[in-house]
Each structure stands twice: as C-alpha cells, then as structure tokens.
Scaffold this active site. Sequence first.
Site, mmCIF file in Angstrom:
data_model
loop_
_atom_site.group_PDB
_atom_site.id
_atom_site.type_symbol
_atom_site.label_atom_id
_atom_site.label_comp_id
_atom_site.label_asym_id
_atom_site.label_seq_id
_atom_site.Cartn_x
_atom_site.Cartn_y
_atom_site.Cartn_z
ATOM 1 N N TYR A 9 134.175 25.841 58.793
ATOM 2 C CA TYR A 9 135.015 24.662 58.927
ATOM 3 C C TYR A 9 135.039 23.585 57.794
ATOM 4 O O TYR A 9 135.188 22.284 58.043
ATOM 5 C CB TYR A 9 134.647 23.888 60.139
ATOM 6 C CG TYR A 9 134.848 24.575 61.323
ATOM 7 C CD1 TYR A 9 135.729 25.334 61.827
ATOM 8 C CD2 TYR A 9 133.580 24.676 62.239
ATOM 9 C CE1 TYR A 9 135.486 26.223 62.819
ATOM 10 C CE2 TYR A 9 133.592 25.547 63.216
ATOM 11 C CZ TYR A 9 134.575 26.092 63.762
ATOM 12 O OH TYR A 9 134.484 26.748 64.850
ATOM 13 N N TYR A 136 137.072 27.676 74.676
ATOM 14 C CA TYR A 136 136.828 28.238 73.536
ATOM 15 C C TYR A 136 135.400 28.993 73.923
ATOM 16 O O TYR A 136 134.625 28.467 75.087
ATOM 17 C CB TYR A 136 136.331 27.010 72.569
ATOM 18 C CG TYR A 136 135.465 27.768 71.416
ATOM 19 C CD1 TYR A 136 136.033 28.151 70.374
ATOM 20 C CD2 TYR A 136 134.194 27.835 71.516
ATOM 21 C CE1 TYR A 136 135.584 28.821 69.339
ATOM 22 C CE2 TYR A 136 133.438 28.313 70.394
ATOM 23 C CZ TYR A 136 134.109 28.702 69.128
ATOM 24 O OH TYR A 136 133.426 29.223 68.167
ATOM 25 N N ASP A 240 131.315 30.537 81.618
ATOM 26 C CA ASP A 240 130.659 30.057 80.457
ATOM 27 C C ASP A 240 130.101 29.076 80.383
ATOM 28 O O ASP A 240 130.936 27.858 80.227
ATOM 29 C CB ASP A 240 131.851 30.186 79.331
ATOM 30 C CG ASP A 240 131.381 30.020 78.076
ATOM 31 O OD1 ASP A 240 130.144 29.559 77.902
ATOM 32 O OD2 ASP A 240 131.866 30.203 77.102
ATOM 33 N N LYS A 269 122.849 27.579 73.861
ATOM 34 C CA LYS A 269 122.601 26.155 73.359
ATOM 35 C C LYS A 269 121.438 25.427 73.627
ATOM 36 O O LYS A 269 120.388 25.422 72.945
ATOM 37 C CB LYS A 269 124.218 25.234 73.667
ATOM 38 C CG LYS A 269 125.312 25.799 72.918
ATOM 39 C CD LYS A 269 126.447 24.589 72.779
ATOM 40 C CE LYS A 269 127.751 24.997 72.348
ATOM 41 N NZ LYS A 269 127.620 24.929 70.894
HETATM 42 N N1 PMP Z 1 130.943 29.020 74.881
HETATM 43 C C1 PMP Z 1 131.445 27.777 74.789
HETATM 44 C C2 PMP Z 1 131.764 27.139 75.920
HETATM 45 C C3 PMP Z 1 130.785 27.073 73.499
HETATM 46 O O1 PMP Z 1 130.961 25.702 73.615
HETATM 47 C C4 PMP Z 1 130.244 27.640 72.475
HETATM 48 C C5 PMP Z 1 130.169 27.093 71.212
HETATM 49 N N2 PMP Z 1 130.889 25.839 71.008
HETATM 50 C C6 PMP Z 1 130.169 29.204 72.495
HETATM 51 C C7 PMP Z 1 130.572 29.634 73.702
HETATM 52 C C8 PMP Z 1 129.695 29.900 71.229
HETATM 53 O O2 PMP Z 1 128.512 29.563 71.290
HETATM 54 P P1 PMP Z 1 127.678 29.919 69.834
HETATM 55 O O3 PMP Z 1 128.400 28.795 68.654
HETATM 56 O O4 PMP Z 1 126.371 29.623 69.939
HETATM 57 O O5 PMP Z 1 128.152 31.591 69.341
#
Ligand code: PMP
Length: 426
Positions: A9, A136, A240, A269
């Site tokens: 980014y 996302y 997710d 995370k």
């Molecule tokens: N799902 C969600 C809800 C996320 O916030 C993120 C990352 N911001 C991801 C998936 C992707 O995770 P990563 O960056 O560890 O691949």
Amino acid sequence: MHPNIWYPYTQAKTAPSAIKVKSGKGAWLELENGRQILDCISSWWVNTHGHAHPQIAAAIYQQAQQLEQVIFSGFTHDPAEQLAERLVAKLPDGLERVFFSDNGSTAVEVALKMAYQYWVNQGKPRQAFLAFQGGYHGDTFGTMAVGGRSIFSEVFSDLLFEVDFVPFPATYWDDPQAELKEQTAIQKIEAALAEQPQRYAGILIEPLVQGAGGMQMCRPEFLQQLRQLAQQHNTLLIFDEVMTGFGRTGDWFACQRAQSTPDLICLSKGITGGFLPLAVTVCSEQIYQAFYSDAPIKTLYHGHSYTANPLGCAAALASLDLMAVNEPTFQSMEAQHTRELQKLRSHPRLEKLRVTGTIAAMDIVTPEQTDYLNPVGMQIRQAALERGLLLRPLGNVLYLMPPYCITAEELTAAYSGIESILTQLD
Ligand code: PMP
C-alpha cells in the site's frame, strides 16, 4: 523506505513512507529515533496483548528448543493438539474440526474450498457464494472474489469466480434506519436463496464488525436471522472472524456475542497475540464427514509447508492463557470506549459513532471523496504520529482497537489526542 523492499500500500502518491520501529513493549512502540508511540490499533489488529509480552516470548523460546517445525501431513505434535482442543472448548458447540493454516486470507480460502467441495463431494456442485458489500476477506484470488470492496480486486476481476453481493446493514448509535437496513438486507438474501436454491455454496460474512470496510457494525439480530435463512435454504454459513475473534467484540468470538453459530469459522490475527503467523478454519462434524465418509471421497487438497507450526501453536497457547486473564478487559474497554465517545458526541467533525466490544469507530465529516487514502485520513494519521499515537483511519473512518494491556489512563490520553487533532483539522 529501504530501496530493496516493496512495501504494501505505498504506491499512491498520498501514501506516507514507512517509519522504522526499533522495539515494542506493552501498548507502546519505540521508533528508531527513540520516540514512543501508543499503538491504538494493535498493529493491523493482531497484538491483542501488546508487544513483546514476556510470557508468549518465553513459550516460543521453550518450544523452539524442543521442536521448531515438522511436516504436518502424517505427523502431529502436542502444541497443535492442545491448541485444537482448547479452541474447540472455547467455540460454540458444533464447531469441532480444526484445520490449520498460516494467515487470515488462507483461513478464509480454506473455508471457501471446504464449502465448495462439500457440495461437490455430495454430487451436487454449486457455483457461487453470497457475500457482503464492503467486506474484506484477504488478498488471495479466492478471497478477492468474495471481497466487497472493488479497490482490492478490480485489476483481477476477469479471473475471479462468481459471487453475488448483498448490502451489509451497517448501523451506529441512534441510527433511525437500523431496522430498515436489516430488513432490506434480509429480503435481498432471502430472494437470492429462494430464486436459485442450488446456486450458493455458502454465505460469507464478517460477523458484527466489517473491518477493512471501515469498522462497520451490524446488530446481533441480523446474524441470528442469517443463521435461520442459511438453515431454511440449505446453504452453509461462514463467519470470517479473522479480526473479530479473540475478544474483539466483547466476547471470545463474535458468534458468541451474537448468539449465532456458523458452519465454518475462520480465525487468525489475534490467535498468537501477534507473535507468529497462524490461522485456523474450524468446521462442523457434518462438513468434516463429507470429506471422510464413504465414496465418493475426495480429499481436501490444501496443506502448506508451515501448517500448524509448533512455534505458532505454542504462542497461541500462551496467548490463550493471557486471554483468560484479560477477559474482564473486553467489557471494561467497551464501557470506556462508550464513555469517551459520549464526550465526543457533539463534535462537529464526527458522525456515526459506534462501539462493539474493544472496537470504537466514528466517521469524520469531510467534503472530499472518501477513498482509501483520502487526505483527511492521511492528515489525521500524521497529526496522531506527531502526538505519539498510532492511528490509521480507513478512508474517513477513525477507529481504535487497542491491545488489552492498554491502561485506562493511556486510552483516555488517546481520546484527548483525537479531540485535539479533530479540532485542528483544516
Ligand atoms: N479477513 C478479515 C476480516 C481481515 O480483517 C483480514 C485482514 N485484514 C483478512 C481476512 C486477511 O488476513 P491476512 O491479512 O492475515 O491474510
């Protein structure tokens, strides 16, 4: 910026350059020049217990002296088995089989593959998913396809599989439209499922809080209705919880806070407290059995070099111990966010205030087009750094998601900093 690194980014002209960080301790980061910065966003939402927590560091060191890595196909180890058991014990009943991977994108990718192949294995393939506008889920090809923000995927759109997008009923304090938005979303989902009953392998959502889409929050009732719809129309529900997992929404997982249990859940995370990349996709026994019972058996072709890395699992186990200690913080932080936002409520530059658990968000009133790297967000980011705060607005959305070790005084100081920054905005 280092000449040999391609930073994520950073191509847009408005993007700021990378700042070198020397070390971290608790909620604080120390920069190369010795300045201290309060991490109000848990560094891309991962450092649940702050930085360099000695208990997690010690667990990794101990594990590294015993077994640092081993192939996870045909072999297993204690840290993975203990972690799977402890996660299943914490998750709602029905989520029982833990598939390990390395990051959030992959956790979702695996869920999509499992859901798709679940129907294929039963001889009833389905060709699409339902997902939410603004969502996302990562930046692999599969997760780009289900992402509801075109900025991340438009270049690749010709290569992505079929997904139908429905509105996310984003709401905020005193939103007069909250119920209407929910009803509209439910009607659209119901119509899609009813019109083409064999089309959708699953419905994918970030439960309670859409992260990168701007910390948009929906009500628990919506997720309960979604659960019912998926059931009635015989499709799979995927949560997710890469961001919302591990205390972020005020309970251990958003599905518990919302009292809505999915068929598959994706976690990453915060799982290791920010120490090592690790992820899991946890599914129901019914889904698992579709891959393991009699013919036609088709295995799930997915497995990475570092799957269930013992160091990652050891970090996650230590992080779970700390989570149990920090549990009261999930609610006390929610109460403090609420009090602090109440004070900012009438600020002329703020609207759509909202809090869920340890996440607080607000929209900055701005006349400009609010794309990802918009000038107001950049201005706030810079002003925050000058005041010793790590804030990273998403477009015109300003949010806080601090590590659980932040003190009440530090959080109050962060809010005072925000108030001063807002008052000085152009
Ligand atoms: N799902 C969600 C809800 C996320 O916030 C993120 C990352 N911001 C991801 C998936 C992707 O995770 P990563 O960056 O560890 O691949």
